[in-house]
Design an enzyme around this catalytic site. Sequence first.
Site, PDB file in Angstrom:
ATOM      1  N   TYR A 211       0.840  -1.201   0.000  1.00 35.66           N
ATOM      2  CA  TYR A 211       0.000   0.000   0.000  1.00 35.66           C
ATOM      3  C   TYR A 211       0.876   1.253   0.000  1.00 35.66           C
ATOM      4  O   TYR A 211       1.648   1.486   0.937  1.00 35.66           O
ATOM      5  CB  TYR A 211      -0.950   0.024   1.201  1.00 35.66           C
ATOM      6  CG  TYR A 211      -2.009  -1.083   1.187  1.00 35.66           C
ATOM      7  CD1 TYR A 211      -2.182  -1.909   0.076  1.00 35.66           C
ATOM      8  CD2 TYR A 211      -2.836  -1.292   2.278  1.00 35.66           C
ATOM      9  CE1 TYR A 211      -3.145  -2.918   0.062  1.00 35.66           C
ATOM     10  CE2 TYR A 211      -3.809  -2.292   2.275  1.00 35.66           C
ATOM     11  CZ  TYR A 211      -3.951  -3.100   1.161  1.00 35.66           C
ATOM     12  OH  TYR A 211      -4.903  -4.097   1.156  1.00 35.66           O
TER      13      TYR A 211
ATOM     14  N   SER B 202     -13.134  -4.621   0.246  1.00 33.42           N
ATOM     15  CA  SER B 202     -14.007  -3.884  -0.690  1.00 33.42           C
ATOM     16  C   SER B 202     -15.480  -4.256  -0.538  1.00 33.42           C
ATOM     17  O   SER B 202     -16.141  -4.671  -1.501  1.00 33.42           O
ATOM     18  CB  SER B 202     -13.548  -4.067  -2.140  1.00 33.42           C
ATOM     19  OG  SER B 202     -12.356  -3.353  -2.372  1.00 33.42           O
TER      20      SER B 202
ATOM     21  N   LEU C 153     -17.886  -2.408  -0.423  1.00 30.64           N
ATOM     22  CA  LEU C 153     -18.719  -1.549  -1.274  1.00 30.64           C
ATOM     23  C   LEU C 153     -18.192  -1.523  -2.709  1.00 30.64           C
ATOM     24  O   LEU C 153     -18.458  -0.565  -3.454  1.00 30.64           O
ATOM     25  CB  LEU C 153     -18.777  -0.132  -0.675  1.00 30.64           C
ATOM     26  CG  LEU C 153     -19.464  -0.074   0.701  1.00 30.64           C
ATOM     27  CD1 LEU C 153     -19.373   1.322   1.313  1.00 30.64           C
ATOM     28  CD2 LEU C 153     -20.930  -0.509   0.605  1.00 30.64           C
TER      29      LEU C 153
ATOM     30  N   ARG D  89     -11.831   8.143  -5.544  1.00 36.41           N
ATOM     31  CA  ARG D  89     -10.501   7.515  -5.479  1.00 36.41           C
ATOM     32  C   ARG D  89      -9.951   7.191  -6.880  1.00 36.41           C
ATOM     33  O   ARG D  89      -8.744   7.083  -7.040  1.00 36.41           O
ATOM     34  CB  ARG D  89     -10.541   6.231  -4.646  1.00 36.41           C
ATOM     35  CG  ARG D  89     -11.424   5.150  -5.177  1.00 36.41           C
ATOM     36  CD  ARG D  89     -11.212   3.771  -4.532  1.00 36.41           C
ATOM     37  NE  ARG D  89     -11.131   3.788  -3.087  1.00 36.41           N
ATOM     38  CZ  ARG D  89     -11.053   2.702  -2.324  1.00 36.41           C
ATOM     39  NH1 ARG D  89     -11.047   1.505  -2.885  1.00 36.41           N
ATOM     40  NH2 ARG D  89     -10.962   2.789  -1.026  1.00 36.41           N
TER      41      ARG D  89
ATOM     42  N   GLY E 163     -13.308   0.907   4.115  1.00 41.26           N
ATOM     43  CA  GLY E 163     -12.364   1.900   3.603  1.00 41.26           C
ATOM     44  C   GLY E 163     -13.078   3.233   3.616  1.00 41.26           C
ATOM     45  O   GLY E 163     -14.303   3.278   3.461  1.00 41.26           O
TER      46      GLY E 163
HETATM   47  P1  NDP Z   1     -14.854  -0.175  -0.010  1.00 40.88           P
HETATM   48  O1  NDP Z   1     -15.321  -1.073  -1.079  1.00 40.88           O
HETATM   49  O2  NDP Z   1     -15.773   0.027   1.149  1.00 40.88           O
HETATM   50  O3  NDP Z   1     -14.498   1.230  -0.678  1.00 40.88           O
HETATM   51  C1  NDP Z   1     -14.123   2.294   0.142  1.00 40.88           C
HETATM   52  C2  NDP Z   1     -14.203   3.583  -0.649  1.00 40.88           C
HETATM   53  O4  NDP Z   1     -15.538   3.807  -1.120  1.00 40.88           O
HETATM   54  C3  NDP Z   1     -13.871   4.787   0.217  1.00 40.88           C
HETATM   55  O5  NDP Z   1     -12.488   4.992   0.348  1.00 40.88           O
HETATM   56  C4  NDP Z   1     -14.594   5.880  -0.535  1.00 40.88           C
HETATM   57  O6  NDP Z   1     -13.869   6.198  -1.720  1.00 40.88           O
HETATM   58  C5  NDP Z   1     -15.886   5.172  -0.924  1.00 40.88           C
HETATM   59  N1  NDP Z   1     -16.879   5.221   0.161  1.00 40.88           N
HETATM   60  C6  NDP Z   1     -16.914   4.428   1.274  1.00 40.88           C
HETATM   61  N2  NDP Z   1     -17.976   4.737   2.039  1.00 40.88           N
HETATM   62  C7  NDP Z   1     -18.617   5.734   1.419  1.00 40.88           C
HETATM   63  C8  NDP Z   1     -19.784   6.468   1.724  1.00 40.88           C
HETATM   64  N3  NDP Z   1     -20.482   6.218   2.835  1.00 40.88           N
HETATM   65  N4  NDP Z   1     -20.192   7.431   0.874  1.00 40.88           N
HETATM   66  C9  NDP Z   1     -19.495   7.674  -0.253  1.00 40.88           C
HETATM   67  N5  NDP Z   1     -18.371   7.020  -0.613  1.00 40.88           N
HETATM   68  C10 NDP Z   1     -17.934   6.052   0.224  1.00 40.88           C
HETATM   69  O7  NDP Z   1     -13.494  -0.700   0.629  1.00 40.88           O
HETATM   70  P2  NDP Z   1     -11.974  -0.654   0.072  1.00 40.88           P
HETATM   71  O8  NDP Z   1     -11.933  -0.957  -1.365  1.00 40.88           O
HETATM   72  O9  NDP Z   1     -11.339   0.591   0.561  1.00 40.88           O
HETATM   73  O10 NDP Z   1     -11.374  -1.887   0.859  1.00 40.88           O
HETATM   74  C11 NDP Z   1     -11.348  -1.857   2.286  1.00 40.88           C
HETATM   75  C12 NDP Z   1     -10.034  -2.411   2.779  1.00 40.88           C
HETATM   76  O11 NDP Z   1      -9.893  -3.759   2.345  1.00 40.88           O
HETATM   77  C13 NDP Z   1      -8.777  -1.713   2.241  1.00 40.88           C
HETATM   78  O12 NDP Z   1      -8.468  -0.530   2.916  1.00 40.88           O
HETATM   79  C14 NDP Z   1      -7.735  -2.780   2.497  1.00 40.88           C
HETATM   80  O13 NDP Z   1      -7.364  -2.780   3.860  1.00 40.88           O
HETATM   81  C15 NDP Z   1      -8.506  -4.050   2.175  1.00 40.88           C
HETATM   82  N6  NDP Z   1      -8.259  -4.481   0.782  1.00 40.88           N
HETATM   83  C16 NDP Z   1      -7.575  -5.655   0.598  1.00 40.88           C
HETATM   84  C17 NDP Z   1      -7.327  -6.140  -0.643  1.00 40.88           C
HETATM   85  C18 NDP Z   1      -6.603  -7.432  -0.795  1.00 40.88           C
HETATM   86  O14 NDP Z   1      -6.199  -7.765  -1.916  1.00 40.88           O
HETATM   87  N7  NDP Z   1      -6.394  -8.177   0.251  1.00 40.88           N
HETATM   88  C19 NDP Z   1      -7.735  -5.402  -1.869  1.00 40.88           C
HETATM   89  C20 NDP Z   1      -8.464  -4.193  -1.573  1.00 40.88           C
HETATM   90  C21 NDP Z   1      -8.721  -3.775  -0.304  1.00 40.88           C
HETATM   91  P3  NDP Z   1     -13.750   7.685  -2.344  1.00 40.88           P
HETATM   92  O15 NDP Z   1     -12.508   8.271  -1.820  1.00 40.88           O
HETATM   93  O16 NDP Z   1     -13.708   7.416  -3.803  1.00 40.88           O
HETATM   94  O17 NDP Z   1     -14.961   8.484  -1.911  1.00 40.88           O
END
Ligand code: NDP
Length: 320
Positions: free
Chosen positions: A54, A208, A210, A228, A287
Amino acid sequence: MEYRRLGKSGLQVSALSFGSWVTFGNQVDDTIARECMVAAYDAGVNFFDNAEGYAGGKSETVMGAILKKLGWRRSTFLVSSKVFWGGDKPNEVGLSRKHVIEACHAALKRLQVDYLDLYFCHRPDPDTPIEETVRAMHTLVEQGKVLYWGTSEWSAGQIREAHAVAREWRLTPPTMEQPQYNLLCRDRVEREYASLYTDFGLGTTIWSPLASGLLTGKYNNGIPSDSRVNTPGMGWLKEMFQQAQSDGRLDKVRALVPIAADLGVSLPALGVAWCLKNPRVSTVILGASRVSQLKENLRALEVVPKLTDEIMARIDAAVA
Ligand code: NDP
């Protein structure tokens, strides 16, 4: 907050946890990162997810500095790292014994902790025998540098092989897997892994929830400027989101809107609550790029009791 056992292990993990992919050391400044961690911890979140890959290690450096500054008792939180993408030299990627051990040492330094609670193989490595990786993980566990090790996006067959090797050589088997799981991506968690929960007591820390934001509904009318996907290096996600317009995924998100409205809850909270409803999920990693998103998503815990059989059937029909 609700706490769940990480699979069959004795470890209690908060049902909602918090991760730093895209955001820490990249999309958000360190103040927002700290405010999100504080809001999460204050709400009872005890697991903070990270990886060597990351922001090229910066995400761990930022999280480590925050943990040090906040001074939370070490017994009150869990922190993870993942090994696979550590650099561009041959032995800085993958799951060789050398990289698994060196990446752990580097993560401990960046996170400023004595041990990782959870340590994941971020992907399977076709160029390293699974036995070599299991032995390296076992060494770290024996040394007290890692408490529980697991996999991320391994096939059921690869997880089975890791267990078989561990059983044969009396090594520590993986405790948990970190798969993607959300309303648009269900197959692996619900079908492919089905026998692993009963056979091995596999825990899941799902990512992820969402679909990177797609399930919030904010992409229903195009890509907002503060998304993002506009962060440098995230062009591939932008392309995926553009595809979602034509491949039917956004139609599914739109079909969920009236269900959330009927329940009087937000779409993001509904999406996260739906993940929590699955008892095979040990923790849902949230996230967020701002505290308001995190607070909205933490409300998912209140939405779970509203997910009756009838509502779950409506949701299934919407995303079928
Ligand atoms: P999500 O699918 O929940 O996406 C999070 C993103 O969605 C936020 O950063 C934001 O992005 C947007 N968002 C979230 N909540 C809201 C809301 N209430 N209203 C509007 N927009 C919102 O989770 P992530 O993809 O971030 O994944 C979560 C965690 O999982 C990561 O941080 C990581 O620790 C882990 N992960 C692990 C992976 C692996 O391969 N093992 C791969 C991916 C993630 P924006 O800035 O665009 O608004």
